[in-house]
Design an enzyme around this catalytic site. Sequence first.
Site, PDB file in Angstrom:
ATOM      1  N   CYS A 115      -9.469   2.157  -3.464  1.00  0.00           N
ATOM      2  CA  CYS A 115      -9.383   1.203  -4.573  1.00  0.00           C
ATOM      3  C   CYS A 115     -10.670   0.412  -4.655  1.00  0.00           C
ATOM      4  CB  CYS A 115      -8.186   0.262  -4.353  1.00  0.00           C
ATOM      5  SG  CYS A 115      -7.943  -0.957  -5.672  1.00  0.00           S
ATOM      6  N   HIS A 124      -1.369  -2.201 -10.435  1.00  0.00           N
ATOM      7  CA  HIS A 124      -2.234  -3.377 -10.629  1.00  0.00           C
ATOM      8  C   HIS A 124      -1.721  -4.250 -11.780  1.00  0.00           C
ATOM      9  CE1 HIS A 124      -5.546  -3.110  -7.833  1.00  0.00           C
ATOM     10  NE2 HIS A 124      -5.771  -1.839  -8.142  1.00  0.00           N
ATOM     11  N   HIS A 134      -1.384   4.143  -9.717  1.00  0.00           N
ATOM     12  CA  HIS A 134      -2.191   3.162  -8.991  1.00  0.00           C
ATOM     13  C   HIS A 134      -2.592   2.008  -9.913  1.00  0.00           C
ATOM     14  CE1 HIS A 134      -5.248   2.068  -5.827  1.00  0.00           C
ATOM     15  NE2 HIS A 134      -5.759   1.448  -6.887  1.00  0.00           N
ATOM     16  N   GLU A 135      -3.077   2.353 -11.105  1.00  0.00           N
ATOM     17  CA  GLU A 135      -3.502   1.309 -12.044  1.00  0.00           C
ATOM     18  C   GLU A 135      -2.305   0.560 -12.634  1.00  0.00           C
ATOM     19  OE1 GLU A 135      -7.158   2.562 -10.943  1.00  0.00           O
ATOM     20  OE2 GLU A 135      -6.482   0.671 -11.810  1.00  0.00           O
TER      21      GLU A 135
END
Length: 270
Positions: A164, A210, A206-207
């Site tokens: 990351c 966030h 993954h994003e």
Amino acid sequence: MASLTCLRQTHSLLLLHRGSAISNRWFCHSSSPNRVVSANNPRTAPPRAMAKPGSSPAQGQVASPGDLEFVPPLKIVKYPDPKLRARNKRIVTFDDGLKKLVHEMFDVMYKTDGIGLSAPQVGVNVQLMVFNPVGERGEGEEIVLVNPRVSRYSKKLTLYEEGCLSFPGIHADVRRPDSVKIDACNINGTRFSLDLSDLPARIFQHEFDHLQGILFFERMSEEVLDNIRGQLQALETKYEGITGVPSPEKIENRKRRNVGVGFGKLWSSR
């Protein structure tokens, strides 16, 4: 190697470039055998997954034009900066300001050797992500997703090594669903559905985390997390040295608990 065939050209405003190579930068495959992934028997995301902070903001959490303002050049926000945990607002204005932000996000992503980037990672707390699985400017497919939501995800889980940009130098295994079906808006505000699998699905997840204020180490087993605790503590110490204030969170205070996998499903880390 992950397939990009799921990113169809029918979404013409989603697709900016095409290429053939795939980069493993920042999202590296583990030693597990690569598999061909399908979306067979997809699992419908449970209601609680869609109600998590950031996934469906209340009316008061709509972004104003000012929320998208920034001073270039953008810089990557590093753990444990509180901007990575802040609520990210829903975008309702699709104007030149949004296009400028998207352009700058791609620019910083390429300059930092990334293949995916969310708006909170550059200090802009809105529901926006960009990615390109190839990771090279002018090659591959540049994907822009505004206000993304998950509608389904596969039962099949795969362990891959992830990195990351907000955690420089840290790479560790994370278990995630192989494929997802999402709804999102493109850069002009048109809503569409999209099926993602393999590497694009992993980058998206993954994003998307966030955008919910979830960081990738929270998806790791305790055994894996133990291997990077020292590196996380080093980032906390560096943050304190730069800012002169105590770290807003400390990995040493994190209690052993179940680890979330996918969107709402829990599995035991013990």
